[in-house]
Scaffold this motif. Structure first.
Motif, PDB file in Angstrom:
ATOM      1  N   ALA A 308       6.195   7.930  -5.982  1.00 52.76           N
ATOM      2  CA  ALA A 308       6.944   9.218  -5.725  1.00 52.76           C
ATOM      3  C   ALA A 308       6.038   9.793  -4.631  1.00 52.76           C
ATOM      4  CB  ALA A 308       7.032  10.123  -6.959  1.00 52.76           C
ATOM      5  N   LEU A 309       4.658   9.979  -4.977  1.00 53.52           N
ATOM      6  CA  LEU A 309       3.613  10.723  -4.012  1.00 53.52           C
ATOM      7  C   LEU A 309       3.763   9.991  -2.661  1.00 53.52           C
ATOM      8  CD1 LEU A 309       0.554  10.957  -6.331  1.00 53.52           C
ATOM      9  CD2 LEU A 309       2.010  13.007  -5.317  1.00 53.52           C
ATOM     10  N   LEU A 310       4.059   8.980  -2.606  1.00 56.09           N
ATOM     11  CA  LEU A 310       4.056   8.261  -1.199  1.00 56.09           C
ATOM     12  C   LEU A 310       5.340   8.722  -0.373  1.00 56.09           C
ATOM     13  CD1 LEU A 310       2.597   4.541  -2.110  1.00 56.09           C
ATOM     14  CD2 LEU A 310       1.576   6.151  -0.503  1.00 56.09           C
ATOM     15  N   GLU A 311       6.374   8.900  -0.968  1.00 55.66           N
ATOM     16  CA  GLU A 311       7.613   9.249  -0.466  1.00 55.66           C
ATOM     17  C   GLU A 311       8.006   8.338   0.859  1.00 55.66           C
ATOM     18  OE1 GLU A 311       6.242  13.314   0.701  1.00 55.66           O
ATOM     19  OE2 GLU A 311       7.307  14.170  -0.990  1.00 55.66           O
ATOM     20  N   GLY A 312       7.960   6.949   0.439  1.00 58.43           N
ATOM     21  CA  GLY A 312       8.178   5.999   1.232  1.00 58.43           C
ATOM     22  C   GLY A 312       7.610   6.118   2.663  1.00 58.43           C
ATOM     23  N   ARG A 313       6.278   6.583   2.676  1.00 56.28           N
ATOM     24  CA  ARG A 313       5.449   6.409   3.896  1.00 56.28           C
ATOM     25  C   ARG A 313       4.429   5.216   3.516  1.00 56.28           C
ATOM     26  NH1 ARG A 313       3.518  12.350   3.666  1.00 56.28           N
ATOM     27  NH2 ARG A 313       3.769  11.630   1.432  1.00 56.28           N
ATOM     28  N   ARG A 314       4.236   4.646   4.591  1.00 58.52           N
ATOM     29  CA  ARG A 314       3.270   3.478   4.450  1.00 58.52           C
ATOM     30  C   ARG A 314       1.701   4.007   4.419  1.00 58.52           C
ATOM     31  NH1 ARG A 314       2.815  -1.887   4.278  1.00 58.52           N
ATOM     32  NH2 ARG A 314       0.670  -2.601   5.119  1.00 58.52           N
ATOM     33  N   ALA A 315       0.847   3.642   3.470  1.00 56.75           N
ATOM     34  CA  ALA A 315      -0.689   3.863   3.527  1.00 56.75           C
ATOM     35  C   ALA A 315      -1.339   3.254   4.713  1.00 56.75           C
ATOM     36  CB  ALA A 315      -1.248   3.730   2.340  1.00 56.75           C
ATOM     37  N   LYS A 316      -2.157   3.959   5.427  1.00 56.60           N
ATOM     38  CA  LYS A 316      -3.101   3.374   6.658  1.00 56.60           C
ATOM     39  C   LYS A 316      -4.309   2.713   5.908  1.00 56.60           C
ATOM     40  CE  LYS A 316      -1.520   6.467  10.150  1.00 56.60           C
ATOM     41  NZ  LYS A 316      -1.770   7.891  10.704  1.00 56.60           N
ATOM     42  N   ALA A 317      -4.866   3.322   4.776  1.00 59.10           N
ATOM     43  CA  ALA A 317      -5.788   2.735   3.850  1.00 59.10           C
ATOM     44  C   ALA A 317      -5.205   1.719   2.807  1.00 59.10           C
ATOM     45  CB  ALA A 317      -6.770   3.756   3.400  1.00 59.10           C
ATOM     46  N   ALA A 318      -5.966   0.788   2.591  1.00 57.58           N
ATOM     47  CA  ALA A 318      -5.811  -0.236   1.593  1.00 57.58           C
ATOM     48  C   ALA A 318      -5.739   0.286   0.287  1.00 57.58           C
ATOM     49  CB  ALA A 318      -6.617  -1.615   1.570  1.00 57.58           C
ATOM     50  N   VAL A 319      -4.465   0.183  -0.589  1.00 59.46           N
ATOM     51  CA  VAL A 319      -4.509   1.001  -1.653  1.00 59.46           C
ATOM     52  C   VAL A 319      -4.414  -0.232  -3.038  1.00 59.46           C
ATOM     53  CG1 VAL A 319      -3.147   2.649  -3.481  1.00 59.46           C
ATOM     54  CG2 VAL A 319      -3.417   2.900  -0.823  1.00 59.46           C
ATOM     55  N   TRP A 320      -5.582  -0.038  -3.784  1.00 58.96           N
ATOM     56  CA  TRP A 320      -5.558  -1.145  -4.897  1.00 58.96           C
ATOM     57  C   TRP A 320      -5.072  -0.401  -6.133  1.00 58.96           C
ATOM     58  CZ3 TRP A 320      -6.627  -6.312  -3.944  1.00 58.96           C
ATOM     59  CH2 TRP A 320      -7.227  -6.355  -2.722  1.00 58.96           C
ATOM     60  N   VAL A 321      -4.099  -0.945  -6.668  1.00 61.09           N
ATOM     61  CA  VAL A 321      -3.762  -0.578  -8.236  1.00 61.09           C
ATOM     62  C   VAL A 321      -4.049  -1.406  -9.258  1.00 61.09           C
ATOM     63  CG1 VAL A 321      -1.858   0.758  -9.207  1.00 61.09           C
ATOM     64  CG2 VAL A 321      -2.054   0.502  -6.879  1.00 61.09           C
ATOM     65  N   LEU A 322      -4.866  -1.063 -10.217  1.00 57.39           N
ATOM     66  CA  LEU A 322      -4.992  -2.180 -11.330  1.00 57.39           C
ATOM     67  C   LEU A 322      -4.130  -1.663 -12.495  1.00 57.39           C
ATOM     68  CD1 LEU A 322      -8.905  -2.262 -10.974  1.00 57.39           C
ATOM     69  CD2 LEU A 322      -7.014  -3.311  -9.791  1.00 57.39           C
ATOM     70  N   THR A 323      -3.722  -2.433 -13.268  1.00 58.04           N
ATOM     71  CA  THR A 323      -2.710  -2.465 -14.160  1.00 58.04           C
ATOM     72  C   THR A 323      -2.627  -3.629 -15.059  1.00 58.04           C
ATOM     73  OG1 THR A 323      -0.604  -1.273 -14.738  1.00 58.04           O
ATOM     74  CG2 THR A 323      -0.863  -3.150 -12.887  1.00 58.04           C
TER      75      THR A 323
END
Ligand code: F3S
Length: 404
Positions: A308-323
Protein backbone atom coordinates in the motif's frame (compact mmCIF):
# COMPACT_ATOMS: atom_id res chain seq x y z
CA UNK A 1 18.56 -31.89 41.63
CA UNK A 2 15.65 -34.26 42.29
CA UNK A 3 15.14 -36.38 39.20
CA UNK A 4 12.29 -38.75 38.40
CA UNK A 5 13.28 -42.33 37.62
CA UNK A 6 12.83 -41.67 33.88
CA UNK A 7 14.99 -38.52 34.05
CA UNK A 8 17.65 -40.51 35.94
CA UNK A 9 17.57 -43.18 33.19
CA UNK A 10 18.09 -40.44 30.59
CA UNK A 11 21.04 -39.08 32.56
CA UNK A 12 22.53 -42.56 33.04
CA UNK A 13 22.42 -43.26 29.31
CA UNK A 14 19.70 -45.92 29.34
CA UNK A 15 18.07 -44.08 26.38
CA UNK A 16 21.27 -43.42 24.47
CA UNK A 17 24.37 -41.27 24.68
CA UNK A 18 22.81 -38.32 22.88
CA UNK A 19 19.94 -37.97 25.36
CA UNK A 20 22.41 -38.46 28.25
CA UNK A 21 24.56 -35.61 26.89
CA UNK A 22 21.55 -33.29 26.60
CA UNK A 23 20.37 -34.33 30.06
CA UNK A 24 23.77 -33.56 31.60
CA UNK A 25 23.63 -30.07 30.14
CA UNK A 26 20.07 -29.55 31.37
CA UNK A 27 20.92 -30.63 34.93
CA UNK A 28 24.07 -28.49 35.07
CA UNK A 29 22.22 -25.43 33.74
CA UNK A 30 19.46 -26.09 36.29
CA UNK A 31 21.94 -26.37 39.15
CA UNK A 32 23.61 -23.13 38.08
CA UNK A 33 20.24 -21.37 38.45
CA UNK A 34 19.31 -23.13 41.69
CA UNK A 35 16.62 -25.36 40.15
CA UNK A 36 15.61 -28.40 42.21
CA UNK A 37 13.80 -30.29 39.48
CA UNK A 38 13.17 -30.60 35.75
CA UNK A 39 9.69 -30.17 34.32
CA UNK A 40 8.27 -31.43 31.00
CA UNK A 41 8.10 -29.10 28.02
CA UNK A 42 5.44 -29.53 25.36
CA UNK A 43 6.96 -27.13 22.82
CA UNK A 44 10.38 -25.87 21.80
CA UNK A 45 11.88 -23.39 19.38
CA UNK A 46 15.58 -23.43 18.59
CA UNK A 47 17.41 -20.30 17.46
CA UNK A 48 19.31 -22.19 14.81
CA UNK A 49 21.71 -19.72 13.28
CA UNK A 50 23.39 -21.74 10.50
CA UNK A 51 26.69 -20.63 11.96
CA UNK A 52 29.61 -22.87 12.73
CA UNK A 53 29.35 -23.19 16.53
CA UNK A 54 25.61 -23.85 16.52
CA UNK A 55 25.82 -26.52 13.84
CA UNK A 56 28.84 -28.10 15.57
CA UNK A 57 26.82 -28.43 18.82
CA UNK A 58 23.79 -29.90 17.07
CA UNK A 59 26.08 -32.34 15.21
CA UNK A 60 27.60 -33.51 18.51
CA UNK A 61 24.15 -34.44 19.79
CA UNK A 62 23.24 -36.14 16.52
CA UNK A 63 26.50 -38.09 16.35
CA UNK A 64 25.75 -39.35 19.86
CA UNK A 65 22.40 -40.67 18.61
CA UNK A 66 20.07 -37.94 19.88
CA UNK A 67 16.58 -37.48 18.43
CA UNK A 68 14.15 -34.83 19.66
CA UNK A 69 11.44 -35.92 22.08
CA UNK A 70 9.61 -32.66 21.28
CA UNK A 71 10.10 -31.53 17.69
CA UNK A 72 11.24 -27.88 17.83
CA UNK A 73 10.55 -25.26 15.21
CA UNK A 74 13.72 -23.45 14.14
CA UNK A 75 14.92 -19.92 13.45
CA UNK A 76 15.89 -18.77 9.96
CA UNK A 77 19.19 -19.66 8.45
CA UNK A 78 18.99 -18.76 4.77
CA UNK A 79 17.22 -19.96 1.69
CA UNK A 80 20.05 -21.81 0.01
CA UNK A 81 18.49 -22.16 -3.43
CA UNK A 82 17.57 -18.45 -3.53
CA UNK A 83 21.03 -17.18 -2.57
CA UNK A 84 23.10 -19.67 -4.55
CA UNK A 85 21.02 -19.04 -7.70
CA UNK A 86 22.01 -15.36 -7.42
CA UNK A 87 25.66 -16.16 -6.69
CA UNK A 88 25.41 -14.41 -3.33
CA UNK A 89 26.87 -17.18 -1.15
CA UNK A 90 30.11 -19.03 -1.74
CA UNK A 91 30.69 -22.78 -1.49
CA UNK A 92 31.79 -22.57 2.17
CA UNK A 93 28.52 -20.81 3.14
CA UNK A 94 26.44 -23.21 1.06
CA UNK A 95 28.10 -26.25 2.60
CA UNK A 96 27.42 -24.97 6.10
CA UNK A 97 23.74 -24.28 5.39
CA UNK A 98 23.34 -27.73 3.78
CA UNK A 99 24.97 -29.39 6.79
CA UNK A 100 22.81 -27.39 9.21
CA UNK A 101 19.67 -28.45 7.34
CA UNK A 102 20.69 -32.11 7.33
CA UNK A 103 21.66 -32.16 11.02
CA UNK A 104 18.46 -30.53 12.26
CA UNK A 105 16.32 -32.69 9.99
CA UNK A 106 17.99 -35.83 11.33
CA UNK A 107 17.44 -34.61 14.89
CA UNK A 108 13.72 -34.43 14.13
CA UNK A 109 13.27 -30.65 14.08
CA UNK A 110 10.35 -28.97 12.31
CA UNK A 111 12.21 -26.95 9.68
CA UNK A 112 10.15 -23.76 9.70
CA UNK A 113 13.14 -21.38 9.47
CA UNK A 114 11.22 -18.48 10.93
CA UNK A 115 11.68 -16.19 13.92
CA UNK A 116 7.91 -15.70 14.30
CA UNK A 117 6.86 -19.32 15.04
CA UNK A 118 4.27 -18.09 17.56
CA UNK A 119 2.13 -16.72 14.70
CA UNK A 120 1.73 -19.91 12.70
CA UNK A 121 3.40 -23.15 13.51
CA UNK A 122 4.20 -23.21 17.20
CA UNK A 123 1.73 -21.29 19.36
CA UNK A 124 1.92 -22.06 23.07
CA UNK A 125 -1.25 -21.74 25.16
CA UNK A 126 -1.61 -19.72 28.35
CA UNK A 127 0.37 -21.37 31.16
CA UNK A 128 2.01 -23.95 28.87
CA UNK A 129 5.68 -24.63 29.66
CA UNK A 130 7.86 -24.29 26.58
CA UNK A 131 11.57 -24.02 25.80
CA UNK A 132 11.97 -21.16 23.34
CA UNK A 133 15.19 -19.51 22.28
CA UNK A 134 15.26 -16.45 19.95
CA UNK A 135 14.98 -13.30 22.03
CA UNK A 136 12.09 -11.77 20.09
CA UNK A 137 10.10 -15.00 20.36
CA UNK A 138 10.62 -15.76 24.07
CA UNK A 139 9.43 -12.36 25.22
CA UNK A 140 6.33 -12.57 22.97
CA UNK A 141 5.47 -16.04 24.24
CA UNK A 142 5.78 -14.92 27.89
CA UNK A 143 4.20 -11.48 27.56
CA UNK A 144 1.45 -11.85 24.96
CA UNK A 145 0.54 -15.54 25.01
CA UNK A 146 1.08 -16.01 28.76
CA UNK A 147 3.00 -19.25 28.25
CA UNK A 148 6.16 -19.82 30.31
CA UNK A 149 9.63 -20.09 28.90
CA UNK A 150 13.16 -19.20 29.85
CA UNK A 151 15.06 -17.03 27.44
CA UNK A 152 16.81 -20.23 26.35
CA UNK A 153 20.01 -20.33 24.36
CA UNK A 154 19.86 -22.31 21.13
CA UNK A 155 21.86 -25.07 22.87
CA UNK A 156 19.64 -25.31 25.97
CA UNK A 157 16.46 -25.15 23.85
CA UNK A 158 17.78 -28.01 21.72
CA UNK A 159 18.65 -30.01 24.85
CA UNK A 160 15.10 -29.40 26.13
CA UNK A 161 13.73 -30.62 22.78
CA UNK A 162 15.92 -33.74 22.92
CA UNK A 163 15.10 -34.64 26.55
CA UNK A 164 11.59 -33.19 26.78
CA UNK A 165 12.51 -31.37 30.00
CA UNK A 166 13.72 -27.99 31.22
CA UNK A 167 14.90 -26.91 34.70
CA UNK A 168 12.31 -25.24 36.94
CA UNK A 169 13.51 -21.73 37.78
CA UNK A 170 13.16 -18.11 36.62
CA UNK A 171 10.28 -17.34 34.29
CA UNK A 172 8.61 -20.68 34.97
CA UNK A 173 7.87 -19.60 38.55
CA UNK A 174 4.91 -17.25 39.19
CA UNK A 175 6.81 -15.18 41.80
CA UNK A 176 9.38 -14.14 39.15
CA UNK A 177 6.76 -13.04 36.66
CA UNK A 178 5.29 -10.10 38.53
CA UNK A 179 6.19 -6.64 37.26
CA UNK A 180 8.78 -4.71 39.26
CA UNK A 181 9.15 -1.53 37.18
CA UNK A 182 6.25 0.81 36.44
CA UNK A 183 6.83 2.53 33.09
CA UNK A 184 4.70 5.62 32.62
CA UNK A 185 4.69 6.25 28.86
CA UNK A 186 4.08 9.94 28.13
CA UNK A 187 5.30 9.74 24.56
CA UNK A 188 3.29 9.44 21.37
CA UNK A 189 3.47 5.70 20.66
CA UNK A 190 1.32 4.55 17.75
CA UNK A 191 3.10 2.60 15.03
CA UNK A 192 5.17 -0.58 15.39
CA UNK A 193 8.26 1.61 14.86
CA UNK A 194 7.22 3.77 17.85
CA UNK A 195 7.02 0.57 19.88
CA UNK A 196 10.48 -0.37 18.64
CA UNK A 197 11.79 2.96 19.94
CA UNK A 198 10.01 2.35 23.23
CA UNK A 199 11.90 -0.97 23.43
CA UNK A 200 15.16 0.87 22.84
CA UNK A 201 14.62 2.82 26.07
CA UNK A 202 15.42 -0.43 27.95
CA UNK A 203 18.59 1.04 29.55
CA UNK A 204 16.45 3.76 31.14
CA UNK A 205 14.09 1.09 32.54
CA UNK A 206 17.09 -0.46 34.28
CA UNK A 207 16.20 -4.18 34.12
CA UNK A 208 13.47 -6.08 35.94
CA UNK A 209 10.00 -6.86 34.58
CA UNK A 210 8.29 -3.71 33.24
CA UNK A 211 4.58 -2.91 33.24
CA UNK A 212 3.81 -0.21 30.67
CA UNK A 213 1.04 2.31 31.32
CA UNK A 214 -0.17 5.19 29.16
CA UNK A 215 -0.35 3.20 25.91
CA UNK A 216 -3.44 3.45 23.74
CA UNK A 217 -5.49 0.24 23.83
CA UNK A 218 -5.61 -2.24 20.96
CA UNK A 219 -2.05 -2.00 19.69
CA UNK A 220 -1.28 -4.36 16.83
CA UNK A 221 0.44 -7.72 17.03
CA UNK A 222 3.34 -6.16 15.11
CA UNK A 223 3.71 -3.44 17.76
CA UNK A 224 3.88 -6.08 20.49
CA UNK A 225 6.46 -8.02 18.49
CA UNK A 226 8.69 -5.00 17.91
CA UNK A 227 8.46 -3.82 21.53
CA UNK A 228 9.71 -7.16 22.88
CA UNK A 229 12.32 -7.48 20.16
CA UNK A 230 13.95 -4.14 20.76
CA UNK A 231 13.75 -4.43 24.57
CA UNK A 232 16.13 -7.32 23.99
CA UNK A 233 18.41 -5.40 21.66
CA UNK A 234 18.99 -2.48 24.01
CA UNK A 235 18.69 -4.60 27.18
CA UNK A 236 17.47 -7.94 28.48
CA UNK A 237 13.77 -8.61 28.97
CA UNK A 238 12.09 -12.00 29.40
CA UNK A 239 8.63 -10.58 30.02
CA UNK A 240 6.72 -7.32 29.94
CA UNK A 241 3.21 -6.52 31.09
CA UNK A 242 0.61 -4.39 29.31
CA UNK A 243 -2.85 -4.26 30.83
CA UNK A 244 -5.31 -5.74 28.36
CA UNK A 245 -2.58 -7.70 26.60
CA UNK A 246 -0.60 -9.77 29.08
CA UNK A 247 -2.96 -12.44 30.40
CA UNK A 248 -1.64 -12.11 33.95
CA UNK A 249 -2.20 -8.33 33.97
CA UNK A 250 -5.90 -7.60 34.37
CA UNK A 251 -4.88 -4.25 35.90
CA UNK A 252 -1.65 -2.59 37.02
CA UNK A 253 -2.04 -3.80 40.60
CA UNK A 254 -2.45 -7.33 39.27
CA UNK A 255 0.67 -6.98 37.08
CA UNK A 256 2.66 -5.81 40.12
CA UNK A 257 1.38 -8.76 42.13
CA UNK A 258 -0.22 -6.38 44.62
CA UNK A 259 3.18 -4.94 45.60
CA UNK A 260 4.61 -1.46 45.09
CA UNK A 261 6.92 -1.09 42.07
CA UNK A 262 10.64 -1.09 42.81
CA UNK A 263 11.01 1.83 40.40
CA UNK A 264 8.82 4.18 38.39
CA UNK A 265 10.22 5.45 35.11
CA UNK A 266 8.73 8.03 32.75
CA UNK A 267 9.33 7.77 29.00
CA UNK A 268 8.87 10.92 26.88
CA UNK A 269 9.00 11.80 23.18
CA UNK A 270 12.54 13.10 23.76
CA UNK A 271 13.58 9.65 25.05
CA UNK A 272 12.24 8.01 21.89
CA UNK A 273 13.96 10.48 19.58
CA UNK A 274 17.24 10.10 21.52
CA UNK A 275 16.97 6.31 21.15
CA UNK A 276 16.40 6.60 17.40
CA UNK A 277 19.36 8.93 16.94
CA UNK A 278 21.62 6.66 18.97
CA UNK A 279 20.79 3.79 16.61
CA UNK A 280 20.95 5.71 13.35
CA UNK A 281 24.25 6.44 11.66
CA UNK A 282 24.09 9.85 10.05
CA UNK A 283 22.88 9.58 6.44
CA UNK A 284 21.92 12.86 4.81
CA UNK A 285 21.26 13.54 1.16
CA UNK A 286 23.07 10.61 -0.34
CA UNK A 287 22.07 7.86 -2.76
CA UNK A 288 20.26 4.99 -1.06
CA UNK A 289 21.15 1.51 -2.27
CA UNK A 290 19.08 -0.85 -0.13
CA UNK A 291 16.21 -1.15 2.33
CA UNK A 292 16.08 -4.15 4.68
CA UNK A 293 12.69 -5.04 6.16
CA UNK A 294 11.57 -8.09 8.11
CA UNK A 295 13.62 -8.40 11.29
CA UNK A 296 11.68 -10.11 12.88
CA UNK A 297 10.07 -11.67 9.83
CA UNK A 298 7.41 -9.46 8.31
CA UNK A 299 3.85 -10.56 8.97
CA UNK A 300 1.17 -10.78 6.30
CA UNK A 301 -0.19 -7.41 7.42
CA UNK A 302 3.23 -5.77 7.09
CA UNK A 303 3.71 -7.15 3.59
CA UNK A 304 0.28 -5.76 2.61
CA UNK A 305 1.12 -2.39 4.20
CA UNK A 306 4.38 -2.24 2.25
CA UNK A 307 2.44 -2.78 -0.95
CA UNK A 308 0.00 0.00 0.00
CA UNK A 309 2.83 2.44 0.83
CA UNK A 310 4.42 1.88 -2.59
CA UNK A 311 1.14 2.91 -4.30
CA UNK A 312 2.18 1.14 -7.49
CA UNK A 313 5.46 3.10 -7.82
CA UNK A 314 8.72 1.28 -8.46
CA UNK A 315 11.49 1.64 -5.85
CA UNK A 316 14.84 2.97 -7.04
CA UNK A 317 16.72 1.24 -4.19
CA UNK A 318 16.67 -2.55 -3.70
CA UNK A 319 14.03 -3.47 -1.12
CA UNK A 320 14.62 -6.76 0.70
CA UNK A 321 11.68 -8.17 2.64
CA UNK A 322 12.37 -11.12 4.94
CA UNK A 323 9.40 -13.22 5.95
CA UNK A 324 8.23 -16.71 6.87
CA UNK A 325 7.54 -19.34 4.25
CA UNK A 326 3.86 -19.25 5.32
CA UNK A 327 3.56 -15.52 4.53
CA UNK A 328 5.55 -15.88 1.31
CA UNK A 329 3.25 -18.68 0.18
CA UNK A 330 0.20 -16.54 0.95
CA UNK A 331 1.71 -13.58 -0.88
CA UNK A 332 2.53 -15.72 -3.89
CA UNK A 333 -0.92 -17.31 -3.98
CA UNK A 334 -2.62 -13.93 -3.85
CA UNK A 335 -0.37 -12.34 -6.48
CA UNK A 336 1.36 -9.99 -4.05
CA UNK A 337 4.82 -11.47 -4.55
CA UNK A 338 4.66 -10.80 -8.31
CA UNK A 339 3.31 -7.30 -7.73
CA UNK A 340 6.03 -6.42 -5.19
CA UNK A 341 8.70 -7.87 -7.45
CA UNK A 342 7.57 -5.53 -10.25
CA UNK A 343 7.92 -2.64 -7.81
CA UNK A 344 11.53 -3.51 -6.95
CA UNK A 345 10.99 -5.58 -3.79
CA UNK A 346 12.39 -9.04 -3.18
CA UNK A 347 10.54 -11.28 -0.73
CA UNK A 348 12.75 -13.95 0.81
CA UNK A 349 11.62 -16.69 3.18
CA UNK A 350 13.62 -18.55 5.80
CA UNK A 351 16.44 -16.03 5.99
CA UNK A 352 17.92 -13.93 8.78
CA UNK A 353 19.66 -10.57 8.56
CA UNK A 354 22.44 -12.02 10.70
CA UNK A 355 23.86 -14.16 7.89
CA UNK A 356 27.11 -12.63 6.75
CA UNK A 357 27.29 -15.24 3.98
CA UNK A 358 24.19 -13.73 2.34
CA UNK A 359 24.55 -10.04 3.01
CA UNK A 360 28.24 -9.21 2.90
CA UNK A 361 27.72 -7.90 -0.66
CA UNK A 362 25.99 -4.93 1.05
CA UNK A 363 29.17 -3.88 2.90
CA UNK A 364 29.82 -0.19 2.31
CA UNK A 365 26.38 0.32 0.71
CA UNK A 366 24.04 3.03 1.94
CA UNK A 367 20.93 1.44 3.47
CA UNK A 368 18.04 1.86 5.85
CA UNK A 369 15.94 -0.50 7.96
CA UNK A 370 12.89 -0.14 10.19
CA UNK A 371 14.44 -2.54 12.72
CA UNK A 372 17.16 -1.56 15.21
CA UNK A 373 17.80 -5.29 15.69
CA UNK A 374 18.60 -5.57 12.00
CA UNK A 375 21.07 -2.67 12.26
CA UNK A 376 22.64 -4.24 15.35
CA UNK A 377 23.31 -7.59 13.69
CA UNK A 378 24.37 -6.26 10.29
CA UNK A 379 26.94 -4.00 11.92
CA UNK A 380 28.69 -7.13 13.22
CA UNK A 381 29.80 -7.90 9.65
CA UNK A 382 30.30 -4.39 8.35
CA UNK A 383 26.89 -3.45 6.89
CA UNK A 384 25.59 -0.24 8.48
CA UNK A 385 21.99 0.63 7.68
CA UNK A 386 20.48 3.63 9.39
CA UNK A 387 17.18 3.17 11.26
CA UNK A 388 13.89 4.88 10.38
CA UNK A 389 10.17 4.24 10.43
CA UNK A 390 8.72 2.12 7.64
CA UNK A 391 7.16 5.08 5.81
CA UNK A 392 10.53 6.83 5.61
CA UNK A 393 12.21 3.62 4.46
CA UNK A 394 9.70 3.33 1.61
CA UNK A 395 9.89 7.02 0.69
CA UNK A 396 13.68 6.85 0.51
CA UNK A 397 13.45 3.64 -1.52
CA UNK A 398 11.17 5.37 -4.03
CA UNK A 399 13.41 8.42 -4.29
CA UNK A 400 16.65 6.40 -4.24
CA UNK A 401 18.02 9.01 -1.84
CA UNK A 402 18.02 9.85 1.84
CA UNK A 403 16.60 13.18 3.03
CA UNK A 404 18.63 16.35 2.72
FE1 F3S B 1 14.70 -12.82 12.93
FE2 F3S B 1 17.26 -12.84 12.39
FE3 F3S B 1 16.07 -10.58 12.99
S1 F3S B 1 16.17 -14.33 13.60
S2 F3S B 1 14.56 -11.25 14.49
S3 F3S B 1 15.66 -11.85 11.17
S4 F3S B 1 18.12 -11.18 13.62
Amino acid sequence: MNLTSYQQELLDGAHGKGKAMAMRIQTVVGEAFGARELVPVTRAHVALSAQEADTWFASKLLDAGAVCAVSPTVNPGYDLSFFTARGLVDEVGSALMRRTHEVYRALGATLTYSCTPYLFENIPRYGEIAAFSETSATVYVNSVLGARTHRESSASALCAAVTGFTPLYGMLLPQNRRATVLVDVRARVETPFDYALLGLTAPKLGGGVPVFTGLAPHMTTESLITLGTQLNVAGVCDLYHIVGVTPDARDVCDALGGAAPERTVTVTDEDLEAARRAWSPHRKDEPLEFVMLGCPHYTWRQVCELSALLEGRRAKAAVWVLTSSAVLELATRTGLTARLTELGCTLVAGTCVDEAACWSHLRGASGVTDSPKCAYYMRSFGVEPTVHDTKTCVRWALEGRTDA
